[in-house]
Every structure is written in C-alpha cells, then in structure tokens.
Design an enzyme around this catalytic site. Structure first.
Site, mmCIF file in Angstrom:
data_model
loop_
_atom_site.group_PDB
_atom_site.id
_atom_site.type_symbol
_atom_site.label_atom_id
_atom_site.label_comp_id
_atom_site.label_asym_id
_atom_site.label_seq_id
_atom_site.Cartn_x
_atom_site.Cartn_y
_atom_site.Cartn_z
ATOM 1 N N HIS B 86 0.871 -1.164 0.000
ATOM 2 C CA HIS B 86 0.000 0.000 0.000
ATOM 3 C C HIS B 86 0.916 1.223 0.000
ATOM 4 O O HIS B 86 1.712 1.390 0.934
ATOM 5 C CB HIS B 86 -0.904 0.013 1.237
ATOM 6 C CG HIS B 86 -1.956 -1.049 1.178
ATOM 7 N ND1 HIS B 86 -2.371 -1.757 2.276
ATOM 8 C CD2 HIS B 86 -2.666 -1.527 0.129
ATOM 9 C CE1 HIS B 86 -3.306 -2.627 1.913
ATOM 10 N NE2 HIS B 86 -3.506 -2.505 0.611
ATOM 11 N N GLU B 89 1.618 3.189 3.149
ATOM 12 C CA GLU B 89 2.114 2.515 4.345
ATOM 13 C C GLU B 89 3.620 2.331 4.158
ATOM 14 O O GLU B 89 4.087 1.360 3.580
ATOM 15 C CB GLU B 89 1.362 1.199 4.556
ATOM 16 C CG GLU B 89 -0.109 1.473 4.847
ATOM 17 C CD GLU B 89 -1.001 0.240 4.831
ATOM 18 O OE1 GLU B 89 -0.486 -0.885 4.873
ATOM 19 O OE2 GLU B 89 -2.224 0.427 4.763
ATOM 20 N N HIS B 216 3.182 -3.917 6.340
ATOM 21 C CA HIS B 216 2.142 -2.895 6.211
ATOM 22 C C HIS B 216 2.207 -1.904 7.370
ATOM 23 O O HIS B 216 3.125 -1.957 8.188
ATOM 24 C CB HIS B 216 0.763 -3.577 6.182
ATOM 25 C CG HIS B 216 0.438 -4.214 4.872
ATOM 26 N ND1 HIS B 216 -0.503 -3.726 4.013
ATOM 27 C CD2 HIS B 216 0.953 -5.311 4.265
ATOM 28 C CE1 HIS B 216 -0.575 -4.485 2.933
ATOM 29 N NE2 HIS B 216 0.304 -5.465 3.058
ATOM 30 N N GLU B 308 1.845 -5.621 10.469
ATOM 31 C CA GLU B 308 1.412 -4.229 10.601
ATOM 32 C C GLU B 308 2.378 -3.600 11.599
ATOM 33 O O GLU B 308 2.496 -4.056 12.723
ATOM 34 C CB GLU B 308 -0.009 -4.167 11.138
ATOM 35 C CG GLU B 308 -1.034 -4.927 10.297
ATOM 36 C CD GLU B 308 -1.455 -4.176 9.051
ATOM 37 O OE1 GLU B 308 -1.115 -2.965 8.939
ATOM 38 O OE2 GLU B 308 -2.114 -4.770 8.190
#
Lengths: 558, 449
Positions: B86, B89, B216, B308
């Site tokens: 992404h 990110e 991410h 994440e």
C-alpha cells in the site's frame, strides 16, 4: 465560437480551476495574444516527449535505465528537474551535453560506462543540489568540474577508479553538506582539500587507499557530524587530527592497520556517540584515551590485538550502551572496570583468552541485557559474578573450558531468555546438581540439545538432556576425614578433600580419588555398611617425614 | 517530577535523532540509489534485480543477499520480505532499506550471525511493491496524510485485493475433497490483475520461496492466514471469524516470533487497540478477500504473514530510527525461522533430483513440493512427524522425522521408479507437463459433527 466560451475551455484544460476568475481576466486581452498563448501551451504539450528507453514522470523526472542508451539523449526537456541514468552505456559527458537544463536539481549516474567528464560538462546547473557518479570506470576528475554548482548540497562520487582529487576541486561548492567519496583508489589528499566546505556535515572516505592524513585536513570541518575513514591504509593517526571536530557524532576507523592510537586523539570529541575501531591491529590503549567521550553510546573494538585493558579506561564513558571487544587477546578483565557503565545493554567479550570471571567483573552493569562470553578459555566462574545482572536476557558461554557451575550462579538471572552452554567439558558429578536442576527448570530457553558430559568416564558424551539426577553420584555417603589440609585456591578441595568425588560406575565399581597434603602418616579407613553388617577395612601408610607432601590416592572397590 | 522525566525522555530522543543522517523517507530515486549503493558496497553477496514495472513504469527492484547471489543452491532456502504494497504505508519500505544496509555493513564487520545467515539463506528484499502509490503519498508527506492517499496503485486498485481468489476453491476442497496446495490459477488471470500483482505472481513462480512477510502499517500486529473468512457472506457482509489454515499452530508461532522479538508489538496494546501477544488471525480481525498472504499459501510453497508495523501509516522522519531499533531484531529473527522444520532432496535411483514431488505431513493437510533441483523445504514446529514423498511414476515413501528447535532436520528421499505402464511409456521424462502432473493428496475433508 465566442471568445468567452473559448477562454473557459482553455482555462479548464490548462489548470482546471478558477475558470470564473480567469474568464474575467482574459476577456480584456486581445484575441491574438490569447491565440498565441493557446498555441504555446498546446504546442509545448505535444512537442514534449520522453526520450527513448527512458521513463518520465510528470515531465520533470526522467529515469533512463537501458543498455541501449549509448549517450545522453538529446531530446531531454529543459523542464527536467531530476535525471537518473542507471546501467546505461553512456561513455562520456561532453561540455554541451546538458546545455540549457538549468532547472535540474538532481543528477545521478549509476553503473554506466562513463570514462570521462569534460571540465565544463556540469557547468549548466545553477540549481543542482544533488550529484551522484557511482560505479563508473572514471579515473579522473578535472580541476574546475564542480565550479559552477553553487547550490550543491550533496556530492557522491563512489566506486569509480579515481586515484587523485585536484586540491582545488571543492573550492566553489561552498554549500556542500554531504560528501561521499567511498570506494575509489584515492591514496592521498591535499591538506587544503576541504578548506572551503565549512558546512560539511557528513564525509565518507571509506574504502580508498589513503595512507596518510594531513594534520590540518579536517580543521575547517567544524560542523562535521559523521566521518567515515574505514578500510584505508592508515597505520597511524597524526596527533590532533580530530581536534577541531567539536560536533562529530560518529567516527569510523575500521579496517585500517592502526597499531596504536595516540592518547589525546579523541580528547576534543565531546559530542561523539559512536566510535568504531574494529579490525585494526591495536595492541594497547592508554588509560585515559576515552576520558573525554562522555556522550559515547557505541564503542566497538572488535578484532584487534588487545592483550589487556587499563583499569580506568571506561571511567568516563558512562553513556555507553554497546561495548564490544570481540576477537582480541584479553586474558583477564581488571576488577570493577565496568563498574560505572550503568547504561550498557550489550557487552561482547567473545573470542578472547579469558580464563576466569570474578565476582567483581561485571559489577555495576545494571542495565545489561546481552552478555557474550563464548569462545574463551573460561575454566572458572565465581558464583556471585552475575549478581547485578537482573535484566540479562541473553548469556552465551559456549566453547569454553567450564567443568561446572557453582551453586546459585544463575539465580540472579530472573529475565534470561536465552542461555547457551554447549561445548564445555562438563563434569557430571555431584557438583553438577545445581546446573542440571537449573537447566531442567529452564529448558525452554536453554539450548540443551548440544550439551554433553565430558567426565566422569562412564558418562562421557552423555547428552545432558538425557541425564537424570540419580546419574550424578555424590560423595555424601562417603565420609572422608582429612585432618589438616593446607590452604588451596579451590574451595571444593578445602571442604571435601576429594579431587574427584566418588562415583559408582554402572558395573558396580566404586572409585574414589583424593589428593591431600600429608605430613606424618596416613590411615585410610573404609567401612562398608550393608543392612546391619559393617565391614571395616583399615590401612596405614608409612612415614612421610621430614617433608609434607601432596599425596594422591585411589580406592577402587568392586 | 513527571514533567522532568518527560522532558528528559524528549531530550534523549532528540539526541538519538540528531546522531543519524541515514534515516529519511526515500523517494523512488533515493530507493534505487540506496539499493545500488548497498550492491556496490557488498558486491560479492548482493544482486539488484527488477521483477517488473508499475503502471507508470517504475521498476520493482529487489535486492538479494546470498553467498552466491543469483543462484539457487540446493537445500538453501529462499526467503523474501515485501514492503510498501500500500503506497501510503511506508514504514516497511524504510525498514527494508535499513535492513539491506545493515546486512551489508554487518557482513563487512564480520558479524558472525549475519554472516551465517547470508551463508545459509538466500534473502530477497522488495522494499516497494507499489512505487507509484508511494509517490502520491510522499507528495503529501507525513503531516495530514489522508488515510487512503496513495494506498492504491496508479489505476486506483488496492493491490492487496487484487490476487486471484483461491480461498473459495480451497474452502470448497476442504469440504468436498480436492487438492490442498498449489491451487491452479484461472486461465485469464493475467487479464484480471494489475501489472504489480502480475510481477509478484511471476516472481513467486520463478523462485521457490519458503517463508515471507509482507510489511504494512496502520496498526501494530503480526497477522497470519487465512485473511478471508470461511463464513458464508450474509447480506453482502462477511463476519469476522477465526479462519485457520492446516498450519495454524506454525503460523501462530511465526507471528509470535516477530511480535516477541519486536520492541513493543508483543505487549498487545498499540494504536488504541489490543491484540493478545501482538498477533491475530487475519479473518478474525477483519475478513479480506483476494489478498497476497493467502495467495502465497494456496498457490506456492511459501508461508507468508502480514506485519502491521506502525500506528501512523506515514511516520515522521524523526520516528524512523526508533522504529528501526524496535524492528531490527525481529526482522533478523524472523528470517532465521526459514531454517525450522525439515528439508532434503527427493531423488530417483540414479541420484537425480525429482522436481515437483509432493511432500506430505500426516495430520497437516497442506503439502509442499520440491523445487527444480529436487530439494524441498517444509516448515514445521518441533515434534515428530510422518513424512511422505510421492511423485508421479514413482513409488511413494514414508519416514518418521523429528524436528528440533534449531536448524532444519535433513530428510532425504530416494524414490523407486514404478514399472513402466503403457500410459507412462508415451510420456517423456523431461516433459514439464509430465513432471507437473502430480496428483496432490486430497485435502482432509472437514468432519461434520
């Protein structure tokens, strides 16, 4: 088509907003001027094209990454601000190659075939801030090449074949902040090389062949924060070479042939946070060499030839977080040498010649989380050596000569998460009970799989993971009274006399080996108690006078 | 008192930041320059290559670390990290650049651990899978970066919703029987996916990856498959429910490896959210459809988790060093995990490697296959397993293997050729179709209780 309608169309296409405002403004402008403006816009839009084998982004950034490109394309737009040539076959840059590209801010050549750059080739860029020439077969930079780059902030000339830099090369790049000259073949530098670039913050001369540094070389660089001098051939440092670098925060001197460092070398570097002295041939360091480095957080002295550490060497470096002295020839650590290093988290003493650890060795290292002691000659660890290390997470002791761990040694390690003990000649006798118990209780993080006994003979090479408590024969059932043992260093001998305590072999033999100092005579008294019957065996040994002597006796009962 | 402590902490942070010049947000050209710089500094252990291009034509550059870059050495596992899928990110992108620089520098410093890692592993690092989206996000910068600005690729497609959906097939197979691994792609898959996705799939086909992580941002948690919920959609809404793979225990352990080696992920309390031990099953957090993580597991031999890593998708430059310090150990420890389990050679009676042989573990309904040279890698938790190797035209073989906590246990198989049947006599041994045409073990049917 009315004028109003047209102008709305035009402004919509060109900017896409504020059409009302523009409408009012343009309605007063004569038709011909408007047509011309429209023609200019449309024409420049269509005339603009991206050079073959290049990628263009928003008409200002151009990337050329094809070996089909043999020279700088001629149709690069004057609007370009960033230009990158990567793995092309461009061989030369001529004086007029970049004529008119005066908006360029960044120019990068990586892995091309550039052999020469004409003196005036880079004189077109009043706004250039970032210039890189990397991995080209470029062996020479002419004086004056960078003379017309007033805004240059970052200059990277790395991994080419440059052997010499003209003394006045950087006279006009007065705003330069970063200068990277890594990986060339530069062997010497003029004393006034950096005299004009007083704003320099980072300088890398890494991986060249520099043998000598002129004493005044770094004098103008009072704002320098990072200095990389690793992998050169500096066998010594001139006294006072770093004295003007008051802002210096990182200093790299790895991989030079340094044998000694003058005691005052670092005395003005009060801002220094990182000092790298790895892979040199340093034999000794003077007592106060680091005494000015009150802000030092990382010190690496790995792979040198240090034989000892002066007692007060770390007295002032109280901000240290990482201290690494891996791969030297240290035989002992002076008592209390680390006692002021309350912030050290990682201490690496691997691959030295350390023989023992005393209770005071790691005193004061309250923050320590990683302690590496593997690949030494450790035979003995005193049992309070880890008492301050309550935060320790990792401890490595493999590849030493340890035979046992004294009772309570590991008790202060509440937080340990990894303990490596293999490749030691463990003596699996009664004195091993503490370690075995500790290992069993903490098996989840002790690497037990590779641990095995070295002695006694019947347990040789037995895996510790298979060892049971009852395998550890203990001398507790054998009373040995030895009347008078002169003082000796080994406390276990003091208490118990046996050199190696009794153990029962699997075939039923009982072995007892003792060493005692006997002065007159000796009587050995063995009684065997089976149920209610007691069989006694007494044997006297002759006159030992006039001298007291050490006697070793073995008893075997089968 | 509290105020004093706070200002002290701030001062401390400032000092740390002031010391470093290498932590900054790398635009596309900075990224390229950083990778080539590492390659020039460590030429004998690195290689930079491109796996394809973005919509706008930016290269998807990978830097590889190996003692023999560019070559798959038999029994040396392939590992990958993917960042910045992404575009907004961005922490993963920066961490992976730092990682590449760190591996090179520490290798040059004779760091024993890094040297061993590079000698025993082939590590591929793709710092940015979505370089177009990144430029959009970076134009806006950290301040006021919209939640979605730059997330998608240039054609406004979310790349992590762009892979062929194999979960539906897998969940069907679990119920009614069918292959449990290497599920085939639809014929027109290339037309269905974006150029970045296509490059990724092609990359996955060209290398026999064993372990991977996809970096991410927006939370701090290690997320493991499946991402897509097994629950049937109700009125267009998919409920979040734990959807486990046959390798659930292993995936949990992999996720925990990262979260516990990370500075603060394992605490679970991050970004006003709580995840027990800092890990979560993808679908139990929120169900995600056509993601890359599940695709890795269902179409290749690669086990991938999604990391994440930061509350802020686009952290300020000053935070990068602290983030690196929090992630460095985890990034290294996670790579080490590629060596856990069993590995070995599948050979015929003449000692020639058999490609695409199927390695099955009893009790785990997910097989892996051998690579071109006949070597295979099966990640497993410590324990004792029954391992079966089978290949079309050979008699299968089953052995028992014990996996320890450290390096992979070697389990080799020499398979005996079956007597030639009329059918197989017509098939050429070297024909790829012949080798590929292995009948996979049926997935365990889910028991209806």
């Amino acid at each position: 088509m009315s004028l109003e309608m047209f102008s709305v169309l035009l402004t919509d296409k060109a900017c896409g907003f504020h059409s009302d405002l523009t409408l009012k403004m343009v309605s007063n402008i004569p038709w011909s001027v408007l047509t011309f403006a429209w023609w200019l816009t449309v024409h420049s839009w269509f005339a603009w094209s991206c050079p073959d084998s290049c990628d263009c982004f928003r008409r200002v950034k151009i990337f050329c990454t094809s070996s089909a490109i043999k020279e700088v394309p001629s149709n690069i737009s004057v609007t370009v601000t960033e230009l990158v040539f990567l793995e092309t076959h461009i061989g030369t840059i001529g004086n007029t190659t970049f004529m008119g590209k005066d908006r360029l801010k960044k120019l990068v050549f990586i892995s091309n075939q550039i052999k020469s750059i004409d003196v005036g080739a880079l004189h077109w860029f009043p706004k250039l801030t970032d210039l890189e020439i990397t991995a080209n077969p470029l062996s020479e930079i002419h004086p004056g090449t960078f003379d017309n780059l007033p805004e240059l902030l970052k200059l990277t000339v790395t991994f080419n074949y440059i052997e010499e830099l003209p003394c006045e090369l950087l006279q006009k790049t007065q705003n330069l902040q970063i200068l990277i000259l890594q990986g060339n073949n530069i062997s010497a530098l003029c004393s006034e090389m950096f005299s004009s670039i007083k704003n320099l913050v980072e300088l890398s001369l890494d991986s060249n062949g520099i043998m000598h540094l002129p004493v005044d070389l770094f004098k103008p660089l009072q704002k320098l924060r990072v200095l990389k001098l690793s992998n050169n051939k500096l066998s010594k440092l001139p006294p006072g070479i770093f004295d003007c670098l008051k802002e210096l925060s990182e200093l790299y001197l790895n991989g030079n042939g340094l044998t000694t460092i003058p005691g005052h070398t670092f005395e003005k570097l009060t801002s220094l946070k990182k000092l790298m002295l790895m892979s040199n041939s340093i034999k000794m360091l003077s007592d106060g060499i680091f005494s000015a480095l009150v802000n030092l957080t990382i010190l690496r002295l790995d792979w040198n030839r240090l034989e000892y550490l002066p007692f007060g060497i770390f007295n002032e470096t109280t901000s240290l977080h990482i201290l690494s002295i891996n791969g030297n020839r240290l035989q002992a650590i002076p008592e209390g040498i680390f006692s002021r290093l309350h912030h050290v988290k990682k201490l690496d003493l691997c691959s030295n010649l350390l023989e023992k650890l005393q209770n005071s060795t790691f005193q004061g290292l309250h923050s320590l989380t990683h302690l590496h002691l593997d690949n030494n000659n450790l035979t003995f660890i005193e049992n309070n050596v880890f008492k301050d290390l309550n935060d320790l997470k990792m401890l490595t002791l493999h590849h030493n000569n340890l035979t046992t761990i004294l009772d309570g040694t590991f008790d202060p390690l509440f937080n340990v998460a990894s303990l490596v003990l293999h490749s030691n000649p463990w003596l699996c006798d009664c004195s091993f009970m503490y370690l075995l118990k500790w290992i069993k209780e903490n098996s989840d993080f002790t690497q037990v799989s590779e641990m095995q006994c070295e002695k006694p003979q019947h347990l040789k090479e037995k895996a510790l993971s298979l060892l049971r408590k009852q395998d550890l024969s203990c001398p507790t059932n054998t009373r040995i009274h030895v009347p008078d043992i002169p003082s000796t260093n080994d406390q276990r001998v003091m208490k118990n006399a046996p050199l190696s305590p009794c153990y029962l072999t699997t075939n039923g033999d009982l072995h007892l080996t003792c060493k005692v100092n006997v002065c007159k005579s000796m009587r050995i008294h063995v009684s065997l108690q089976r149920e209610s019957n007691t069989t006694t065996f007494v044997r006297d040994f002759g006159n030992f006078q006039p001298h007291c002597t050490d006697v070793i006796f073995n008893i075997t009962i089968n | 008192m509290a105020l004093g402590l706070w200002s002290f902490l701030q001062l401390f942070l400032l000092c740390e930041v002031a010391a470093s010049l290498s932590f900054f947000h790398h635009r596309y050209d900075d990224l390229v320059r950083a990778l080539y710089n590492v390659q020039n500094q460590c030429p004998y252990i690195t290689r930079v290559y491109s796996i394809g291009r973005s919509v706008q034509g930016r290269h998807l550059y990978v830097i590889e670390f190996s003692d023999n870059p560019g070559i798959h050495e038999l029994l040396e596992p392939e590992f990958k990290y993917v960042g910045n899928m992404h575009g907004n990110e961005v922490l993963g992108r920066e961490l992976l650049i730092q990682l590449a620089e760190f591996l090179c520098e520490e290798y040059r410093n004779n760091n024993e651990r890094v040297t061993r890692l590079i000698q025993t592993t082939r590590i591929h690092i793709l710092p940015s899978m979505n370089p177009d989206g990144y430029e959009v996000a970076a134009d806006q910068g950290p301040e006021g970066n919209g939640y979605l600005t730059g997330r998608y690729n240039y054609r406004q497609v979310d790349l992590n919703r762009n892979f062929p959906d194999l979960n539906t097939v897998m969940y069907y197979n679990e119920k009614y029987g069918g292959p449990n691994h290497h599920l085939p792609l639809p014929d027109n898959w290339m037309a269905q996916v974006e150029p970045e996705t296509q490059a990724m799939i092609q990359w996955l086909k060209n290398y026999n990856f064993v372990l991977s992580a996809n970096l991410h941002g927006g939370a701090v948690v290690a997320n493991y498959p499946y991402d897509k919920s097994k629950e049937i959609r109700m009125r267009g809404f998919t409920r979040s429910t734990y959807s486990s793979t046959p390798d659930d225990a292993l995936f949990k352990e992999l996720a925990k490896t990262y979260s516990y080696a990370h500075g603060w992920m394992h605490t679970g309390y991050n970004c006003d959210d709580f995840f027990y031990e800092g890990i979560t099953n993808g679908a139990s957090w929120y169900s995600l459809y056509k993601g890359m993580q599940d695709f890795n597991y269902l179409h290749t031999n690669c086990f991938e988790i999604t990391l994440e890593l930061s509350c802020d998708k686009f952290p300020r430059e000053e935070e990068l060093e602290q983030e690196w310090n929090g992630n460095r150990e985890a990034l290294l420890t996670y790579i080490d995990k590629v060596h856990q389990g069993i590995k070995g050679m599948i050979t015929d009676e003449n000692g020639n490697g058999i490609a695409n042989a199927v390695i099955s573990i009893s009790e785990i309904a997910h097989d892996v296959t051998s690579g071109i040279g006949g070597d295979y890698f099966r990640l497993l938790l410590p324990g004792t397993y029954e391992v079966t190797a089978s290949a079309e035209g050979y008699y299968f073989k089953t052995v028992s293997a014990t996996v320890g906590p450290a390096d992979a246990t070697l389990v080799h198989f020499q398979l005996k050729q079956q007597k030639a049947t009329i059918e197989s006599r017509f098939l050429n041994q070297n024909n790829k179709n012949y080798i590929r045409k292995v009948v996979p073990r049926a997935a365990n049917k889910r028991r209806s209780s």
